[in-house]
Design a protein around this motif. Structure first.
Motif, PDB file in Angstrom:
ATOM      1  N   ALA A   1     -14.886   3.690  12.773  1.00  9.26           N
ATOM      2  CA  ALA A   1     -14.216   2.484  13.268  1.00  9.26           C
ATOM      3  C   ALA A   1     -12.800   2.791  13.756  1.00  9.26           C
ATOM      4  N   SER A   2     -12.202   3.863  13.222  1.00  8.34           N
ATOM      5  CA  SER A   2     -10.849   4.256  13.628  1.00  8.34           C
ATOM      6  C   SER A   2     -10.844   5.160  14.849  1.00  8.34           C
ATOM      7  N   GLY A   3     -12.037   5.483  15.372  1.00 14.06           N
ATOM      8  CA  GLY A   3     -12.105   6.242  16.610  1.00 14.06           C
ATOM      9  C   GLY A   3     -12.687   7.635  16.514  1.00 14.06           C
ATOM     10  N   MET A   4     -13.062   8.100  15.308  1.00 17.55           N
ATOM     11  CA  MET A   4     -13.673   9.423  15.180  1.00 17.55           C
ATOM     12  C   MET A   4     -15.112   9.413  15.670  1.00 17.55           C
ATOM     13  N   GLU A   5     -15.543  10.528  16.214  1.00 19.33           N
ATOM     14  CA  GLU A   5     -16.970  10.717  16.505  1.00 19.33           C
ATOM     15  C   GLU A   5     -17.729  10.799  15.182  1.00 19.33           C
ATOM     16  N   PRO A   6     -18.985  10.354  15.138  1.00 19.53           N
ATOM     17  CA  PRO A   6     -19.733  10.352  13.869  1.00 19.53           C
ATOM     18  C   PRO A   6     -19.761  11.698  13.149  1.00 19.53           C
ATOM     19  N   ALA A   7     -19.966  12.795  13.885  1.00 17.09           N
ATOM     20  CA  ALA A   7     -20.029  14.114  13.236  1.00 17.09           C
ATOM     21  C   ALA A   7     -18.677  14.478  12.620  1.00 17.09           C
ATOM     22  N   ALA A   8     -17.609  14.181  13.345  1.00 16.15           N
ATOM     23  CA  ALA A   8     -16.265  14.476  12.823  1.00 16.15           C
ATOM     24  C   ALA A   8     -15.951  13.597  11.619  1.00 16.15           C
TER      25      ALA A   8
ATOM     26  N   PRO B   1       0.810  -1.219   0.000  1.00 15.62           N
ATOM     27  CA  PRO B   1       0.000   0.000   0.000  1.00 15.62           C
ATOM     28  C   PRO B   1       0.848   1.276   0.000  1.00 15.62           C
ATOM     29  N   MET B   2       0.444   2.233  -0.816  1.00 14.15           N
ATOM     30  CA  MET B   2       1.067   3.546  -0.782  1.00 14.15           C
ATOM     31  C   MET B   2       0.902   4.185   0.601  1.00 14.15           C
ATOM     32  N   ASP B   3      -0.173   3.808   1.314  1.00  7.65           N
ATOM     33  CA  ASP B   3      -0.442   4.400   2.627  1.00  7.65           C
ATOM     34  C   ASP B   3       0.643   4.097   3.649  1.00  7.65           C
TER      35      ASP B   3
ATOM     36  N   ARG C   1      -4.723   1.040  10.446  1.00  6.22           N
ATOM     37  CA  ARG C   1      -5.920   1.821  10.764  1.00  6.22           C
ATOM     38  C   ARG C   1      -6.271   1.622  12.229  1.00  6.22           C
ATOM     39  N   GLY C   2      -6.832   2.649  12.838  1.00  2.00           N
ATOM     40  CA  GLY C   2      -7.045   2.630  14.279  1.00  2.00           C
ATOM     41  C   GLY C   2      -5.886   3.318  14.960  1.00  2.00           C
ATOM     42  N   LEU C   3      -4.676   2.811  14.712  1.00  2.00           N
ATOM     43  CA  LEU C   3      -3.469   3.506  15.161  1.00  2.00           C
ATOM     44  C   LEU C   3      -3.226   4.729  14.291  1.00  2.00           C
TER      45      LEU C   3
END
Length: 210
Positions: free
Chosen positions: A173-180, A57-59, A110-112
């Motif tokens: 799923a990575s920890g953001m609040e839905p609005a963010a 992955p480029m990521d 992801r997540g981290l």
């Protein structure tokens, strides 16, 4: 006009087999906007091809959060200038020459939300290397050199009504609040998506992926 195929992995595998030069490594780029399904498609293709294939992955070349923290880059992580293009080009060159066994590549956790060095091993025996990311067809600066290492580039095209909700769920799923998560998907992600869409005409093949 570029040829178009569905995301049928058996059909795509057959296309690869017909286009491969016997005994040579093929590096296939999967490019598309955020949330298009590039990683999923790459994973399905490696299931079809087994030990003959690997995904880079480029990521894995995201700048670490410690580098961009406190800078304007942190507000648009994922933009083209938030990657280590020099490191990515060096890896592509090593993969193309295929002189080492194995070659180690970074992944993105992801997540981290951080790259993890030397976490993917690509044996010398691998024939098909799939590298997936947003900017493989970009012409900006050193990004323009990426295409010279790729045997083919496939543009993964997914309708926005599928792609954007998928992105929002990924961010949650990575920890953001839905609005963010929604704001990021419609903000920085869509800015990047428009840039990526502008490079579609340079692809060898369009993959309609729904």
């Amino acid at each position: 006009m570029q040829p178009t195929l569905s995301g049928n992995t058996a059909e795509l595998t057959e296309h690869l087999r017909h286009s491969t030069v016997s005994g040579s490594r093929q590096i296939i780029g999967l490019v598309g906007p955020p949330g298009a399904g590039k990683s999923t498609l790459a994973g399905l293709l490696t299931q079809q091809l087994g030990d003959e294939s690997a995904v880079v992955p480029m990521d894995g070349f995201h700048l670490a959060n410690a580098i961009i923290a406190g800078t304007p880059l942190s507000e648009r992580k994922g933009a083209i200038d938030t990657f280590d293009i020099g490191g990515y080009l060096s890896l592509l060159d090593r993969l193309k020459r295929n002189e080492e066994d194995p070659i180690y590549a970074p992944a993105y956790r992801r997540g981290l939300e951080e790259p993890i060095a030397a976490s993917i091993a690509i044996p010398k025996s691998v024939t098909y290397v799939f590298t997936e990311g947003n900017y493989l067809l970009a012409k900006q600066g050193r990004w323009g050199k990426v295409r010279s290492y790729l045997d083919e580039v496939w543009f993964v095209e997914t309708p926005p009504d599928i792609r954007i909700p998928r992105l929002i769920q990924r961010h949650i799923a990575s920890g953001m609040e839905p609005a963010a998560a929604e704001a990021w998907a419609h903000g920085p992600d869509e800015t990047n998506a428009r840039y990526v869409e502008s490079t579609k005409t340079f692809a060898d093949l369009i993959i309609r992926w729904t």
